[in-house]
Design a protein around this motif. Sequence first.
Motif, PDB file in Angstrom:
ATOM      1  N   ASN A   3       0.873  -1.243   0.138  1.00  0.00           N
ATOM      2  CA  ASN A   3      -0.111  -0.025   0.124  1.00  0.00           C
ATOM      3  C   ASN A   3       0.702   1.216   0.087  1.00  0.00           C
ATOM      4  OD1 ASN A   3       0.821   0.033   2.564  1.00  0.00           O
ATOM      5  ND2 ASN A   3      -1.175  -0.093   3.598  1.00  0.00           N
ATOM      6  N   ILE A   4       2.000   1.142  -0.346  1.00  0.00           N
ATOM      7  CA  ILE A   4       2.951   2.365  -0.385  1.00  0.00           C
ATOM      8  C   ILE A   4       3.566   2.419  -2.015  1.00  0.00           C
ATOM      9  CG2 ILE A   4       5.153   3.225   0.342  1.00  0.00           C
ATOM     10  CD1 ILE A   4       4.811   1.884   3.128  1.00  0.00           C
ATOM     11  N   GLY A   5       3.354   3.391  -2.401  1.00  0.00           N
ATOM     12  CA  GLY A   5       3.914   3.861  -3.843  1.00  0.00           C
ATOM     13  C   GLY A   5       5.355   4.110  -3.765  1.00  0.00           C
ATOM     14  N   ASN A   6       5.901   4.350  -4.937  1.00  0.00           N
ATOM     15  CA  ASN A   6       7.374   4.496  -5.388  1.00  0.00           C
ATOM     16  C   ASN A   6       8.045   5.664  -4.652  1.00  0.00           C
ATOM     17  OD1 ASN A   6       7.529   1.860  -6.690  1.00  0.00           O
ATOM     18  ND2 ASN A   6       7.139   2.844  -8.761  1.00  0.00           N
ATOM     19  N   ILE A   7       7.087   6.783  -4.799  1.00  0.00           N
ATOM     20  CA  ILE A   7       7.552   8.112  -4.364  1.00  0.00           C
ATOM     21  C   ILE A   7       7.708   7.997  -2.584  1.00  0.00           C
ATOM     22  CG2 ILE A   7       7.163  10.566  -4.172  1.00  0.00           C
ATOM     23  CD1 ILE A   7       5.941  10.233  -7.228  1.00  0.00           C
ATOM     24  N   ASP A   8       6.308   7.391  -2.087  1.00  0.00           N
ATOM     25  CA  ASP A   8       6.358   7.289  -0.741  1.00  0.00           C
ATOM     26  C   ASP A   8       7.498   6.521  -0.287  1.00  0.00           C
ATOM     27  OD1 ASP A   8       5.411   7.109   1.599  1.00  0.00           O
ATOM     28  OD2 ASP A   8       3.672   6.431   1.272  1.00  0.00           O
ATOM     29  N   ARG A   9       7.789   5.351  -0.845  1.00  0.00           N
ATOM     30  CA  ARG A   9       8.851   4.576  -0.460  1.00  0.00           C
ATOM     31  C   ARG A   9      10.351   5.258  -0.536  1.00  0.00           C
ATOM     32  NH1 ARG A   9       8.167  -1.435  -3.098  1.00  0.00           N
ATOM     33  NH2 ARG A   9       9.455  -1.957  -1.343  1.00  0.00           N
ATOM     34  N   LEU A  10      10.225   5.977  -1.329  1.00  0.00           N
ATOM     35  CA  LEU A  10      11.620   6.737  -1.596  1.00  0.00           C
ATOM     36  C   LEU A  10      11.800   7.842  -0.275  1.00  0.00           C
ATOM     37  CD1 LEU A  10      14.352   7.569  -2.973  1.00  0.00           C
ATOM     38  CD2 LEU A  10      12.995   9.253  -4.294  1.00  0.00           C
TER      39      LEU A  10
END
Length: 61
Positions: A3-10
């Motif tokens: 439930n975490i997108g790429n930008i959020d992960r970064l």
Amino acid sequence: MKNIGNIDRLLRVVVGVALIALTLMGQIGVWGWIGVVPLATALIGFCPLYRLLGMSTCKTK
């Protein structure tokens, strides 16, 4: 289920590493170890708080 997108992960990785690094350098106290939480959630791609709030930053398929 992720439930975490790429930008959020970064962003989570950057914040987590920064907090841990500041703690190791003695710039902030032991509370800096809280940086482990965003780092761990970024690595597994899942945030329990997002689940409770019904949120997701992943793109829909």
